[in-house]
Scaffold this motif. Structure first.
Motif, PDB file in Angstrom:
ATOM      1  N   GLY A 236      32.393  64.555  -8.968  1.00 46.38           N
ATOM      2  CA  GLY A 236      31.024  64.079  -8.983  1.00 46.38           C
ATOM      3  C   GLY A 236      30.758  63.071  -7.886  1.00 46.38           C
ATOM      4  N   ALA A 237      29.486  62.725  -7.739  1.00 50.58           N
ATOM      5  CA  ALA A 237      29.059  61.655  -6.838  1.00 50.58           C
ATOM      6  C   ALA A 237      27.708  61.158  -7.323  1.00 50.58           C
ATOM      7  CB  ALA A 237      28.952  62.149  -5.396  1.00 50.58           C
ATOM      8  N   ILE A 238      27.474  59.871  -7.140  1.00 54.24           N
ATOM      9  CA  ILE A 238      26.160  59.296  -7.417  1.00 54.24           C
ATOM     10  C   ILE A 238      25.448  59.140  -6.088  1.00 54.24           C
ATOM     11  CG2 ILE A 238      24.903  57.327  -8.349  1.00 54.24           C
ATOM     12  CD1 ILE A 238      27.264  56.792 -10.190  1.00 54.24           C
ATOM     13  N   THR A 239      24.302  59.784  -5.945  1.00 53.13           N
ATOM     14  CA  THR A 239      23.590  59.745  -4.674  1.00 53.13           C
ATOM     15  C   THR A 239      22.833  58.426  -4.505  1.00 53.13           C
ATOM     16  OG1 THR A 239      21.437  60.622  -5.413  1.00 53.13           O
ATOM     17  CG2 THR A 239      23.184  62.219  -4.962  1.00 53.13           C
ATOM     18  N   GLU A 240      22.332  58.251  -3.318  1.00 53.82           N
ATOM     19  CA  GLU A 240      21.386  57.174  -3.092  1.00 53.82           C
ATOM     20  C   GLU A 240      20.141  57.411  -3.951  1.00 53.82           C
ATOM     21  OE1 GLU A 240      23.670  58.245   0.654  1.00 53.82           O
ATOM     22  OE2 GLU A 240      22.565  59.325  -0.899  1.00 53.82           O
ATOM     23  N   ALA A 241      19.360  56.364  -4.174  1.00 55.64           N
ATOM     24  CA  ALA A 241      18.076  56.561  -4.846  1.00 55.64           C
ATOM     25  C   ALA A 241      17.226  57.517  -4.009  1.00 55.64           C
ATOM     26  CB  ALA A 241      17.363  55.228  -5.020  1.00 55.64           C
ATOM     27  N   LEU A 242      16.427  58.346  -4.684  1.00 56.83           N
ATOM     28  CA  LEU A 242      15.663  59.395  -4.002  1.00 56.83           C
ATOM     29  C   LEU A 242      14.164  59.257  -4.273  1.00 56.83           C
ATOM     30  CD1 LEU A 242      17.856  62.496  -5.013  1.00 56.83           C
ATOM     31  CD2 LEU A 242      18.063  61.110  -2.938  1.00 56.83           C
ATOM     32  N   TYR A 243      13.371  59.721  -3.304  1.00 51.01           N
ATOM     33  CA  TYR A 243      11.938  59.923  -3.525  1.00 51.01           C
ATOM     34  C   TYR A 243      11.543  61.164  -2.737  1.00 51.01           C
ATOM     35  CZ  TYR A 243       7.100  58.986  -4.581  1.00 51.01           C
ATOM     36  OH  TYR A 243       5.812  59.081  -5.079  1.00 51.01           O
ATOM     37  N   VAL A 244      11.077  62.186  -3.452  1.00 49.64           N
ATOM     38  CA  VAL A 244      10.705  63.448  -2.821  1.00 49.64           C
ATOM     39  C   VAL A 244       9.276  63.330  -2.311  1.00 49.64           C
ATOM     40  CG1 VAL A 244      10.531  65.940  -3.081  1.00 49.64           C
ATOM     41  CG2 VAL A 244      12.191  64.654  -4.461  1.00 49.64           C
ATOM     42  N   GLY A 245       9.105  63.457  -0.993  1.00 49.21           N
ATOM     43  CA  GLY A 245       7.782  63.330  -0.386  1.00 49.21           C
ATOM     44  C   GLY A 245       7.640  62.006   0.345  1.00 49.21           C
ATOM     45  N   ASP A 246       6.445  61.785   0.866  1.00 48.70           N
ATOM     46  CA  ASP A 246       6.140  60.541   1.572  1.00 48.70           C
ATOM     47  C   ASP A 246       5.532  59.567   0.584  1.00 48.70           C
ATOM     48  OD1 ASP A 246       7.014  61.563   4.059  1.00 48.70           O
ATOM     49  OD2 ASP A 246       5.091  62.601   4.315  1.00 48.70           O
ATOM     50  N   ALA A 247       6.267  58.517   0.282  1.00 47.56           N
ATOM     51  CA  ALA A 247       5.818  57.551  -0.721  1.00 47.56           C
ATOM     52  C   ALA A 247       4.688  56.689  -0.181  1.00 47.56           C
ATOM     53  CB  ALA A 247       6.979  56.671  -1.154  1.00 47.56           C
ATOM     54  N   ALA A 248       3.709  56.427  -1.052  1.00 49.24           N
ATOM     55  CA  ALA A 248       2.592  55.552  -0.696  1.00 49.24           C
ATOM     56  C   ALA A 248       2.872  54.119  -1.116  1.00 49.24           C
ATOM     57  CB  ALA A 248       1.309  56.063  -1.356  1.00 49.24           C
ATOM     58  N   TRP A 249       4.123  53.839  -1.461  1.00 55.39           N
ATOM     59  CA  TRP A 249       4.514  52.490  -1.871  1.00 55.39           C
ATOM     60  C   TRP A 249       5.928  52.234  -1.365  1.00 55.39           C
ATOM     61  CZ3 TRP A 249       8.330  52.041  -5.968  1.00 55.39           C
ATOM     62  CH2 TRP A 249       8.700  53.271  -6.541  1.00 55.39           C
ATOM     63  N   ASP A 250       6.361  51.014  -1.405  1.00 57.06           N
ATOM     64  CA  ASP A 250       7.668  50.638  -0.864  1.00 57.06           C
ATOM     65  C   ASP A 250       8.765  51.049  -1.833  1.00 57.06           C
ATOM     66  OD1 ASP A 250       9.820  49.567   0.405  1.00 57.06           O
ATOM     67  OD2 ASP A 250       9.236  47.457   0.132  1.00 57.06           O
ATOM     68  N   VAL A 251       9.497  52.108  -1.483  1.00 58.81           N
ATOM     69  CA  VAL A 251      10.574  52.599  -2.347  1.00 58.81           C
ATOM     70  C   VAL A 251      11.922  51.981  -1.989  1.00 58.81           C
ATOM     71  CG1 VAL A 251       9.413  54.773  -2.881  1.00 58.81           C
ATOM     72  CG2 VAL A 251      10.908  54.628  -0.862  1.00 58.81           C
ATOM     73  N   GLY A 252      11.943  51.108  -1.013  1.00 57.86           N
ATOM     74  CA  GLY A 252      13.181  50.427  -0.648  1.00 57.86           C
ATOM     75  C   GLY A 252      13.882  51.096   0.520  1.00 57.86           C
ATOM     76  N   ARG A 253      14.483  50.291   1.370  1.00 57.51           N
ATOM     77  CA  ARG A 253      15.076  50.835   2.595  1.00 57.51           C
ATOM     78  C   ARG A 253      16.318  51.671   2.331  1.00 57.51           C
ATOM     79  NH1 ARG A 253      19.408  47.855   4.461  1.00 57.51           N
ATOM     80  NH2 ARG A 253      19.826  45.864   3.409  1.00 57.51           N
ATOM     81  N   ARG A 254      16.941  51.513   1.167  1.00 55.84           N
ATOM     82  CA  ARG A 254      18.136  52.297   0.862  1.00 55.84           C
ATOM     83  C   ARG A 254      17.824  53.587   0.123  1.00 55.84           C
ATOM     84  NH1 ARG A 254      22.643  47.685  -0.938  1.00 55.84           N
ATOM     85  NH2 ARG A 254      22.591  46.535   1.043  1.00 55.84           N
ATOM     86  N   THR A 255      16.553  53.872  -0.066  1.00 53.69           N
ATOM     87  CA  THR A 255      16.142  55.099  -0.744  1.00 53.69           C
ATOM     88  C   THR A 255      16.026  56.239   0.252  1.00 53.69           C
ATOM     89  OG1 THR A 255      14.929  53.863  -2.430  1.00 53.69           O
ATOM     90  CG2 THR A 255      14.306  56.172  -2.120  1.00 53.69           C
ATOM     91  N   LEU A 256      16.584  57.400  -0.091  1.00 54.03           N
ATOM     92  CA  LEU A 256      16.376  58.604   0.702  1.00 54.03           C
ATOM     93  C   LEU A 256      15.022  59.193   0.333  1.00 54.03           C
ATOM     94  CD1 LEU A 256      19.792  60.528   0.546  1.00 54.03           C
ATOM     95  CD2 LEU A 256      18.855  59.243   2.480  1.00 54.03           C
ATOM     96  N   SER A 257      14.124  59.283   1.292  1.00 47.68           N
ATOM     97  CA  SER A 257      12.804  59.833   1.010  1.00 47.68           C
ATOM     98  C   SER A 257      12.408  60.784   2.125  1.00 47.68           C
ATOM     99  CB  SER A 257      11.772  58.709   0.867  1.00 47.68           C
ATOM    100  OG  SER A 257      11.644  57.978   2.076  1.00 47.68           O
ATOM    101  N   GLY A 258      11.428  61.627   1.827  1.00 47.26           N
ATOM    102  CA  GLY A 258      10.952  62.595   2.800  1.00 47.26           C
ATOM    103  C   GLY A 258      10.731  63.947   2.161  1.00 47.26           C
TER     104      GLY A 258
END
Length: 306
Positions: A236-258
């Motif tokens: 197993g592995a625990i991934t970085e925090a994720l956000y699918v899409g372009d967030a309209a709020w600050d999801v944090g610099r360590r979050t994988l988003s897009g």
């Protein structure tokens, strides 16, 4: 193909990862999130384990820690296929027959959906209050794993003899629905990796960064090979925090988003390392945003993880 599961929100609310909306959430939210995971192809939902949190740690850890067996049993009744993981049960706090009774019943009631994740624990006051030896918690966990292998097998009258626990001629029914309950070992210390390699069916690393995982996986596989264990462990592995899409709020610099394609490309690196399942966590401001994120991940990212 890399599978994906998630640690449920609400049921544990450490300041390290809980979102603000979870403080006012409850059973209805847990049920809806579990049902979403069930519908969207998540391999498992996971619940943590702490009996009681000392005041000195409550500010960081909070005192919100749902009981894993009670919580997973409730969620088993409102889901159909998603597996039920304790991530992780601190099994050294309890006699193995008590643990076996609870989790065998859970596996029976859920028709074989249990994955028993175990770990050594880290809160001294819990061990002291329950009469367990904190200083020897590693050796205690090793023995409890062996005892649970016996107690969760198919024998109605299991037997085991060890340094800390012994039992024989004591029957327990119902038996687990599975012939062999998968046992995954949590932790990233050298002792934990060795324990996972020699005693586990799977390994649940605790936050190893990507650059550290390949060496850890290599060591685990080498230990299994040297011990003559032919069955592959589920890595197993625990991934970085994720956000699918372009967030309209600050999801944090360590979050994988897009977009889904970009996230899938990044997460495929785990599979290339030899990871079999990833545990994902989504940034969110509400239950609805979380379940929307889960749906977006399942539809747009998960099909491209292989």
């Amino acid at each position: 193909m890399v599978s994906y599961g998630m640690q449920l929100p609400v049921q544990s609310q450490s300041a390290l990862y809980a979102e603000p909306w979870e403080a006012a959430a409850g059973v209805e939210d847990l049920v809806e999130i579990a049902r979403t995971a069930d519908r969207r192809g998540f391999a498992y939902i996971a619940v943590c384990d702490h009996v009681a949190i000392p005041r000195r740690l409550a500010g960081a850890m909070s005192t919100v820690w749902y009981d894993p067996v009670a919580t997973l049993a409730h969620l088993a009744a409102v889901t159909r296929r998603v597996r039920l993981l304790s991530h992780v049960a601190v099994v050294g706090l309890r006699h193995p027959l008590i643990t076996a009774k609870a989790y065998a019943t859970l596996d029976h009631l859920s028709r074989g959906r249990l994955i028993l994740g175990v770990g050594a624990g880290h809160v001294r006051e819990e061990f002291d209050a329950l009469g367990a030896d904190f200083r020897r918690r590693g050796a205690l966990l090793d023995e409890v794993i062996d005892a649970l292998r016996a107690a969760l097998g198919q024998d109605e009258y299991p037997s085991f003899r060890g340094e800390f626990f012994s039992f024989a001629d004591l029957g327990q029914r119902p038996r687990p629905a599975q012939a062999r309950v998968p046992l995954w070992v949590g932790g990233s210390s050298p002792a934990a990796v060795r324990r996972a390699a020699l005693r586990g069916d799977g390994w649940l690393p605790q936050g190893d960064p990507r650059d550290r995982l390949p060496a850890q996986i290599g060591r685990l596989r080498k230990l299994r090979e040297e011990a003559g264990i032919e069955e592959p462990a589920v890595i197993g592995a625990i991934t970085e925090a994720l956000y699918v899409g372009d967030a309209a709020w600050d999801v944090g610099r360590r979050t994988l988003s897009g977009g889904p394609d970009a996230l899938a490309e990044s997460l495929r690196a785990y599979g290339a390392m030899g990871v079999d399942q990833i545990q994902v966590r989504f940034r969110s401001r509400s239950r609805t945003e979380l379940t929307d994120q889960m749906a977006a991940f399942a539809a747009g990212v998960a099909p491209h993880l292989g």
